[in-house]
Design a protein around this motif. Sequence first.
Motif, short mmCIF file in Angstrom:
data_model
loop_
_atom_site.label_atom_id
_atom_site.label_comp_id
_atom_site.label_asym_id
_atom_site.label_seq_id
_atom_site.Cartn_x
_atom_site.Cartn_y
_atom_site.Cartn_z
N SER A 15 58.94 50.53 44.06
CA SER A 15 59.70 49.27 44.11
C SER A 15 59.92 49.29 42.53
O SER A 15 60.70 48.26 42.12
CB SER A 15 58.88 48.03 44.51
N PHE A 16 59.22 49.93 41.69
CA PHE A 16 59.44 49.81 40.29
C PHE A 16 60.74 50.84 39.61
O PHE A 16 61.02 50.73 38.54
CB PHE A 16 58.30 50.28 39.37
N GLN A 72 63.52 47.46 52.51
CA GLN A 72 63.36 46.54 51.41
C GLN A 72 63.58 46.91 49.90
O GLN A 72 63.97 46.26 49.13
CB GLN A 72 61.93 46.01 51.58
N LYS A 111 67.40 46.73 49.51
CA LYS A 111 67.66 45.18 49.25
C LYS A 111 67.42 44.73 47.99
O LYS A 111 68.39 44.08 47.13
CB LYS A 111 67.02 44.54 50.24
N ARG A 112 66.51 44.93 47.33
CA ARG A 112 65.93 44.79 45.97
C ARG A 112 66.93 45.10 45.08
O ARG A 112 67.42 44.48 44.25
CB ARG A 112 64.44 44.87 45.86
N LEU A 113 67.28 46.35 45.23
CA LEU A 113 68.12 47.08 44.18
C LEU A 113 69.56 46.52 44.25
O LEU A 113 70.15 46.44 43.05
CB LEU A 113 68.17 48.42 44.67
N LYS A 173 70.46 43.69 45.26
CA LYS A 173 70.46 42.33 44.81
C LYS A 173 70.53 42.46 43.16
O LYS A 173 71.18 41.46 42.77
CB LYS A 173 69.50 41.64 45.48
N ASN A 174 69.72 43.32 42.57
CA ASN A 174 69.49 43.17 41.24
C ASN A 174 70.68 43.92 40.49
O ASN A 174 71.11 43.80 39.38
CB ASN A 174 68.28 43.74 40.81
N THR A 191 73.05 39.06 47.73
CA THR A 191 72.84 39.80 48.79
C THR A 191 73.73 40.04 49.84
O THR A 191 75.06 39.42 49.54
CB THR A 191 71.56 39.01 49.78
N ASP A 211 59.29 37.16 47.38
CA ASP A 211 59.09 38.26 46.36
C ASP A 211 60.19 39.41 46.70
O ASP A 211 60.62 40.18 45.80
CB ASP A 211 57.67 38.84 46.86
N ALA A 212 61.02 39.16 47.71
CA ALA A 212 61.59 40.50 48.11
C ALA A 212 62.79 40.80 46.97
O ALA A 212 63.19 42.01 46.90
CB ALA A 212 62.39 40.00 49.27
N TYR A 213 63.40 39.83 46.41
CA TYR A 213 64.37 40.18 45.33
C TYR A 213 64.18 40.17 44.10
O TYR A 213 64.98 40.34 43.18
CB TYR A 213 65.89 38.99 45.77
N GLU A 214 62.83 39.75 43.82
CA GLU A 214 62.53 39.67 42.55
C GLU A 214 62.81 41.27 41.70
O GLU A 214 62.16 42.17 42.17
CB GLU A 214 60.92 39.33 42.41
N PRO A 215 63.44 41.40 40.55
CA PRO A 215 63.24 42.55 40.06
C PRO A 215 62.04 42.93 39.58
O PRO A 215 61.35 42.12 39.28
CB PRO A 215 64.12 42.21 38.73
N ARG A 216 61.89 44.05 39.68
CA ARG A 216 60.53 44.87 39.26
C ARG A 216 60.82 45.88 37.97
O ARG A 216 61.64 46.19 37.83
CB ARG A 216 60.09 45.81 40.12
N ARG A 217 60.01 45.29 36.82
CA ARG A 217 60.06 46.18 35.57
C ARG A 217 58.61 46.88 35.50
O ARG A 217 57.63 46.23 35.79
CB ARG A 217 60.44 45.19 34.40
#
Lengths: 192, 210
Positions: free
Chosen positions: A14-15, A39, A42-44, A46-47, A52, B95-101
């Motif tokens: 996820s990082f 998941q 989805k995160r990628l 969105k960011n 979404t 948490d699902a859409y929080e960017p991760r760094r």
Amino acid sequence: MNQFPDELLLKLMSFLGYRDLLTLSITNKRFYNLVQDEQLWKRLYKNQFNHTFLVHKYSDATSSKEMFKLHWTKDLTLFKVKYGNYQVKMTTINYGGNITNTNGTFTLELHQDRSLLANLLVEQGSEYNESTDATWTGTFDVENRTMNIKERFGHHPGYFIYTAQINDKVIEGTYFWDIKPTAGGRLIIELV
Amino acid sequence: MATNVEETYLYSSPTTFKVSSKDGEIFDIDDSFINQSKTIKNMLNVLDIADNHMPIPLQNIKGTMLNAAIVFCKYHKNDLLSIPDDEDEDDFERDAYEPRRSDDISEWDKEFIKQFTVEEGTLFDIIMAANYLDIKALLAVGCKTIANMVRGKNSDQVRQMFNISYDPPGEGLNTPRNSVTSKESGDNQLLTTQEKESRCKTPSPELMYD
């Protein structure tokens, strides 16, 4: 590594961004399966695109990953070409799977009737296949200004990230080869 | 948060407890550890432990990992104040859409994590220990460290790093044309080094970056 649980691999994945995920997906089967995780994409998504989405909004998008792929390629709007014949020079800058060097040129003929002929001449074979002179055919959708190129045969798990040059313009794109064999690979370059 | 402070004091006497690792080492743990390890915290809330208690057995964790986790928590004992305790990892929606760094590992943490490596598998061990103990900060540092190692590598380099062999994704998905599809992963393990090299040959740099 074998004892390391999937949930933790997903956590560390996820990082990562999409390129590194694609790289992981072609290292082996376990990673491939993990990278399909909804998941992650989805995160990628969105960011990357800051909203979404509904997965099935576009007919051929069946997952967030697919959607990401579509959206990503659609964001490349750097070409301005008219109908005619073009030499497209492709240079691989990163790749994975059973593809090694996909540097080459393909001739692109955009016809008034919207048909398109693109022949990729690969300079060197891929990692697991000696002969990879792929013939790509495709259609040019004027309305959407999108060129879809399908590889007519052969399926190579993997991807490459390339720069393509048409006239003086250079774009960077990603060719994903991770879809079902029957569907072939697809390269989308948007033309304006 | 007032409620958290109260919770902390529920088991504040005695202030240290004993835990034992998989390999029988016994460690004293104090508030710094208890407050950061949700697993231990929950255990202590459930168990009624007297002053001279038997060490709490942590059967999944090696002594070296447990010791490292204790050191980590001691250093980070004050960090906890800024992290809301009620943050639920399972709160997927939030948490699902929080960017991760992963570029935000502190210098101390970087130094700390250097003692663990992928080659020896200890980096995986410490992450699994952090996961079992539910120490979020340590889990994050471990995952970020591996993520940073993966970043920018190509698939061959990643295989090399994780010491895994190419394993075709399988029927119906990505079947290379005339290649190694029939090989199961087990067969791949038996390949000689030379064969492995021929399958995962490292491309020359000029082909990768033009």
